[in-house]
Design a protein around this motif. Sequence first.
Motif, short mmCIF file in Angstrom:
data_model
loop_
_atom_site.label_atom_id
_atom_site.label_comp_id
_atom_site.label_asym_id
_atom_site.label_seq_id
_atom_site.Cartn_x
_atom_site.Cartn_y
_atom_site.Cartn_z
N THR A 76 0.85 -1.19 0.00
CA THR A 76 0.00 0.00 0.00
C THR A 76 0.89 1.24 0.00
O THR A 76 2.09 1.16 0.32
N GLY A 77 0.27 2.37 -0.30
CA GLY A 77 1.01 3.64 -0.26
C GLY A 77 1.58 3.88 1.13
O GLY A 77 2.69 4.42 1.28
N THR A 78 0.85 3.48 2.14
CA THR A 78 1.32 3.69 3.52
C THR A 78 2.60 2.90 3.77
O THR A 78 3.54 3.39 4.40
N GLU A 79 2.63 1.67 3.25
CA GLU A 79 3.84 0.84 3.44
C GLU A 79 5.02 1.41 2.64
O GLU A 79 6.15 1.45 3.14
N ARG A 80 4.74 1.85 1.43
CA ARG A 80 5.84 2.44 0.63
C ARG A 80 6.38 3.68 1.34
O ARG A 80 7.58 3.92 1.39
N ALA A 81 5.47 4.46 1.90
CA ALA A 81 5.87 5.70 2.58
C ALA A 81 6.79 5.39 3.76
O ALA A 81 7.75 6.13 4.02
N ARG A 82 6.50 4.30 4.46
CA ARG A 82 7.32 3.94 5.62
C ARG A 82 8.77 3.68 5.16
O ARG A 82 9.72 4.14 5.78
N LEU A 83 8.92 2.95 4.06
CA LEU A 83 10.27 2.69 3.54
C LEU A 83 10.95 3.98 3.09
O LEU A 83 12.15 4.18 3.30
N MET A 84 10.16 4.85 2.48
CA MET A 84 10.75 6.11 2.00
C MET A 84 11.21 6.99 3.15
O MET A 84 12.25 7.65 3.06
N ARG A 85 10.46 6.99 4.24
CA ARG A 85 10.89 7.79 5.41
C ARG A 85 12.16 7.22 6.01
O ARG A 85 13.05 7.94 6.44
N ARG A 86 12.25 5.88 6.02
CA ARG A 86 13.47 5.25 6.53
C ARG A 86 14.66 5.61 5.62
O ARG A 86 15.76 5.90 6.09
N LEU A 87 14.42 5.60 4.32
CA LEU A 87 15.47 5.99 3.37
C LEU A 87 15.91 7.43 3.64
O LEU A 87 17.11 7.75 3.65
N ALA A 88 14.94 8.31 3.87
CA ALA A 88 15.25 9.73 4.13
C ALA A 88 16.10 9.86 5.39
O ALA A 88 17.06 10.65 5.43
N ASP A 89 15.77 9.10 6.43
CA ASP A 89 16.56 9.14 7.66
C ASP A 89 17.99 8.70 7.39
O ASP A 89 18.95 9.33 7.84
N LEU A 90 18.13 7.61 6.63
CA LEU A 90 19.47 7.11 6.31
C LEU A 90 20.25 8.12 5.47
O LEU A 90 21.46 8.31 5.66
N LEU A 91 19.55 8.76 4.57
CA LEU A 91 20.18 9.79 3.73
C LEU A 91 20.70 10.92 4.61
O LEU A 91 21.83 11.40 4.45
N ALA A 92 19.88 11.34 5.57
CA ALA A 92 20.30 12.42 6.48
C ALA A 92 21.53 11.98 7.28
O ALA A 92 22.47 12.76 7.47
#
Length: 505
Positions: A76-92
């Motif tokens: 779902t979009g919600t699950e994809r968003a969770r991965l994207m937020r984790r990616l953003a944290d790692l990027l930071a």
Amino acid sequence: METRLIEAPASGEVRDYKMLVGGDWVDALSGKTFESINPYTGRAWATAPEADEKDVDRAVNAARAAFDEGPWGKMTGTERARLMRRLADLLAENAEELATVESTDNGKLLREMGGQLGALPEWYYYFAGAADKIQGETIPSDKPNFFVYTRREPIGVVGAIVPWNSPLLLLTFKLAPALAAGCTIVVKPAEQTPASVLEFAKLFEEAGFPPGVVNVVTGYGEETGRPLVRHPGVDKVAFTGSTETGISVMKDAADHLARVSLELGGKSPNIVFDDADLEATNNGVVSGIFAATGQTCIAGSRLFVHERAHDELVERLSEKARTIKLGNPLEAETEMGPVAFKEQLDKVQSYIEVGRQEGAELVCGGKRPGTEDLKNGYFIEPTIFAGVNNDMRVAREEIFGPVLSVIPFESEEDLIRQANDTSYGLAAGIWTRDIQKAHRVAHALRAGTVWINAYRTLSFNTPFGGYKMSGIGRENGLEALKDYTQVKSVWVELSGQTRDPFQLG
Ligand code: NAD
């Protein structure tokens, strides 16, 4: 706890990279590699696999499988968003190291790359926020026995091709909306700068993305980029690069009707009226043409100055240009780094010669600096030509270097005509204290972005793209999602009755 997956390059180190295909780090099937040169030292600092058609095929198949069969397609979009937020944290958490890798690869100032990389997580947060809001509509059907609705579905496999000037920023413009929409991706970074994208790709597994959702193939335009565009398994090509290559990409994509979005070149007018605050303007003009050594698509390379402000502004600008500190892009006090690679330096120098021959007046710069510390790097002085007219090649063609062409104008009408007299339409700047004039001119300019009393600012939430030969489609903002989705209409019959099969219902 911070997760550090990326290390900043040590001086003298040579890194040998592999590329990411279907979750595995692999060499090219041919075993071939190419070198990436550090433009400050002029020496190779990394190698990357030289992918060809077969490697591209493998990567597109991995992306296709991840889209059609893997867990990603069912999320779902919600699950994809969770991965994207984790990616953003790692990027930071890894932004500083990534900035150093990118500076080493393309010579851009660490102080610019640091800011750029520091801001990039916001793109993933913003589009993660949109991932569960990609929705269709209920259509009020004109037929009483039908319920009609639309679904906005991911377009499929995206081939993302980026240039060398800001690899991770320009990739993020594509990747963040593509992931939010549910697409899978094959990325091809530029042959001059493969390293930062390959380092960044290390974060996907850690963030929890299934294998094959993001793949990276490295190599040259003709051997790697072109097969990616031509591959029938690619549903959409998201390209940033020169207008010339963009035209070829569009033609190749047409053979299998892949969608395209193109972010291409520019020759943007930076416009100064005689009522402008000349101090702020001076700064804005410098940022428009000398920041990033002029190697940005939005460079304000045509400076239109009202004839009453002309002499004073040219004087101030050349004073400033003469004091710009050239040097090691990794040092904090450096203001302008080298040009990214040798051929680009040759191109900039040849345009300076063209300007001279066309009769433009060289006000400052024009040479390679003679100092010992800069002799190995691809440096060129900040250069200003005055007395340019809009028909000269230095005013019409994209130089992609620190070369400013100053063109005087007399009236607003004359200005608008000249500013729009270009095949490009990416951006423009307007400097004036007159709010009515500012908006009037902003509306008349044929460009995708107009800054008023500012230059060179972008955001994840504001559409960005070109008019005319500067491109097709928009990146950033909710507008970008349209390019990664397609609409399906679903008709549901409600009465259960049969109807005349020979009538269009
Ligand atoms: P380029 O077009 O030569 O290369 C860009 C990318 O395309 C590279 O990865 C290259 O390997 C690949 N490529 C080359 N030939 C290809 C082909 N036939 N098929 C598929 N891919 C191919 O661009 P460049 O000169 O390296 O980059 C600078 C250009 O990019 C400038 O014109 C600049 O204005 C433009 N640019 C535009 C934007 C924007 O957002 N509008 C942003 C940055 C740069």
